[in-house]
Design a protein around this motif. Structure first.
Motif, short mmCIF file in Angstrom:
data_model
loop_
_atom_site.label_atom_id
_atom_site.label_comp_id
_atom_site.label_asym_id
_atom_site.label_seq_id
_atom_site.Cartn_x
_atom_site.Cartn_y
_atom_site.Cartn_z
N GLY A 285 10.14 -20.93 92.74
CA GLY A 285 9.50 -19.75 93.33
C GLY A 285 9.69 -19.70 94.83
N HIS A 287 8.48 -17.38 98.59
CA HIS A 287 7.53 -16.46 99.21
C HIS A 287 8.14 -15.94 100.51
CE1 HIS A 287 5.03 -19.03 96.64
NE2 HIS A 287 4.17 -18.04 96.59
N HIS A 338 10.30 -22.05 99.24
CA HIS A 338 9.24 -22.43 98.30
C HIS A 338 8.01 -22.87 99.06
CE1 HIS A 338 7.27 -23.78 94.71
NE2 HIS A 338 7.20 -25.02 95.15
#
Length: 523
Positions: A285, A287, A338
């Motif tokens: 993931g 951001h 991440h």
């Protein structure tokens, strides 16, 4: 000695009165008798230990998979010869030094025949809690040497009030150990006005933090530069302290890793290669760059944020090295795609110093601010510690009972149809049950790579039919979140699976994670 008790006389300037009051605080700390100081130390130690043990037993939820899969699961395999090693251990990017700590505990419990599943779960947590209590004590007495007893008391109060510290400090996470070692190292670091400075001790603790988690160097880099810049005997510091301690730590940790990997392995290099150069961390993931400044830091510091900002305006110059460390850490982690809340946990004790200074200065609003701080943090700590995301631990307690149940037509075979690593594994059942889960190792360069968990969620019913075409190959138990039940209901009915348990998990289901966990058993 007249300034020890400043009297307000006509003509006294406000600045002089403030200076006298400040000196009287500092002087009163020095004039404490050894008996008073000894009694205070005992009181702080006992209170911290009791507080952190209560903290430990009131955290019964899951946070991130690393809490189990990168520590206790590895330790269980080291001692009992069964357990699952994730891809990181096969790629050599994790060090065995931290799991070895819990492996020693497991080995002692096994040796004295007390290796019950409850002790295997709770003794490492209690050990972590006691270390956190020790760091709390050191933190209090550090602030007491730097400032007045009033500031030390309110800083300690803010530190213990933090909901995120409550949520994290007793967990078997590398981030928790990194924060504890950082707090201990700060006690011996040459902060302005510190009387507990010891370069060898703080450098040793920093080296241990880097062994546990290499990214600890990010937090400490500005502090190390500050120490080098302030140090008069720079050559002596490098040749007699930094180099020997660094070399010894690298050699010992590498030796431990080579023994358990069975081959030459440089974990720190592999960690950088996979996470930075190959960008493997992005697989879990990403951001936006500003996430820590707009969301992450505010969540971690929580209701303390206004006090922190106020404290920065009051003590920015005095503790600028700590403030620089906080900002630097946020900036560096912002460049990494991440991002997680726990990554910036080690700077939280730095922030508490500014919060304590703020509370000590508030005077008229102090009680109201302290009350709001306790209430708001207590609500967050109890909810996240006792309610939010507790199902993945409770389900393992339920499955552990299968270890002692006889009479199955075939041995229990459990399949977790959940996002990979959602639950702990063998360290929470402590018996060699047949257990499987949907694996999700990252893409290490294979063309068209799709991991097993994604293949399953693309078409759950097709995956089940192709994976288990015959009844003899089917698992006896299925564990899943409630959001999956409808999609595979045909498979469940066709093969006579019956729901035997429903376990609450969270009030905030999201994506593949549901509100409850279902256990299905083949009839």
């Amino acid at each position: 000695m007249e300034w020890i008790r400043p009297r307000l006389k006509f003509g006294n300037k406000p600045e002089e009165v403030k200076l006298r009051k400040r000196k009287s605080h500092l002087y009163s700390n020095k004039n404490k008798s050894p008996l008073d100081n000894g009694l205070l130390r005992v009181q702080i130690v006992v209170f911290s230990v009791v507080f952190r043990l209560i903290n430990c037993f009131l955290v019964r939820t899951s946070f991130v998979p690393d809490e189990y899969w990168q520590s206790l699961e590895v330790s269980h395999r080291m001692v009992f010869n069964y357990g699952y090693l994730t891809w990181e251990w096969k790629a050599g990017i994790r060090g065995y030094s931290y799991p070895l700590l819990f492996a020693v505990i497991y080995k002692i419990l096994h040796f004295i025949n007390y290796d019950s599943v409850q002790l295997l779960i709770w003794v490492p947590r209690i050990f972590q809690a006691l270390l956190a209590a020790f760091a709390d004590v050191k933190f209090f007495f550090l602030i007491r040497t730097l400032d007045s007893s009033e500031v030390a008391t309110w800083t300690f109060f803010c530190h213990l009030c933090s909901w995120f510290s409550w949520y994290c400090c007793t967990r078997t996470l590398t981030n928790s150990m990194e924060t504890t070692l950082t707090c201990l190292a700060l006690f011996y670091f040459p902060l302005p006005g510190s009387k507990t400075h010891n370069s060898k001790k703080y450098l040793t603790l920093v080296a241990l933090a880097v062994v546990v988690r290499p990214t600890a160097l990010i937090v400490w880099l500005p502090l190390l530069i500050y120490h080098f810049w302030k140090e008069d005997a720079k050559l002596r510091l490098i040749t007699r302290e930094v180099v020997p301690i660094g070399a010894a730590t690298v050699v010992i940790s590498t030796l431990i890793d080579c023994i358990f990997y069975g081959k030459w392995t440089m974990v720190q290099f592999n960690f950088l290669k996979f996470n930075i150069f190959h960008g493997v961390a992005d697989f879990y993931g990403s951001h936006p760059w500003h996430w820590y400044f707009t969301q992450g830091f505010a969540v971690v510091i929580g209701p303390h944020l206004p006090l922190f900002l106020h404290g920065c305006t009051l003590a920015c110059k005095r503790y600028k090295v700590l403030l620089v460390a906080v900002v630097w850490t946020l900036l560096v982690y912002s460049f990494l795609p991440h991002k997680e809340f726990r990554f910036i946990y080690p700077v939280l004790p730095f922030c508490m110093i500014f919060c304590g200074i703020s509370l000590a200065r508030l005077k008229a609003w102090r009680r109201a601010a302290a009350f709001m701080l306790v209430i708001s943090n207590l609500a967050g700590a109890l909810y996240t510690g006792l309610v939010h995301q507790r199902g993945t631990l409770d389900v393992m307690t339920h499955l552990q009972t299968l270890c002692d149940v006889h009479g199955f037509s075939s041995p229990p075979d459990i399949l977790f149809l959940m996002p990979c690593h959602s639950t702990p594994f063998y360290n929470f059942v402590h018996c060699p049950l047949q257990m499987r889960f949907l694996e999700c190792p990252p893409d290490l360069g294979e063309d068209g790579y799709v991991h097993e968990a994604d293949r399953f969620y693309d078409d759950p019913l097709h995956w089940l039919r192709t994976s288990f075409p015959y009844k003899s190959s089917q698992p006896t138990h299925l564990v899943m979140f409630d959001v999956l039940e409808k999609e595979i209901s045909v498979f469940l009915q066709t093969h006579h699976f019956v729901r035997t348990a429903e376990i609450f998990h969270t009030h905030f289901p999201e994506g593949r994670v549901g509100r409850s966990i279902f256990i299905y058993e083949r009839n």
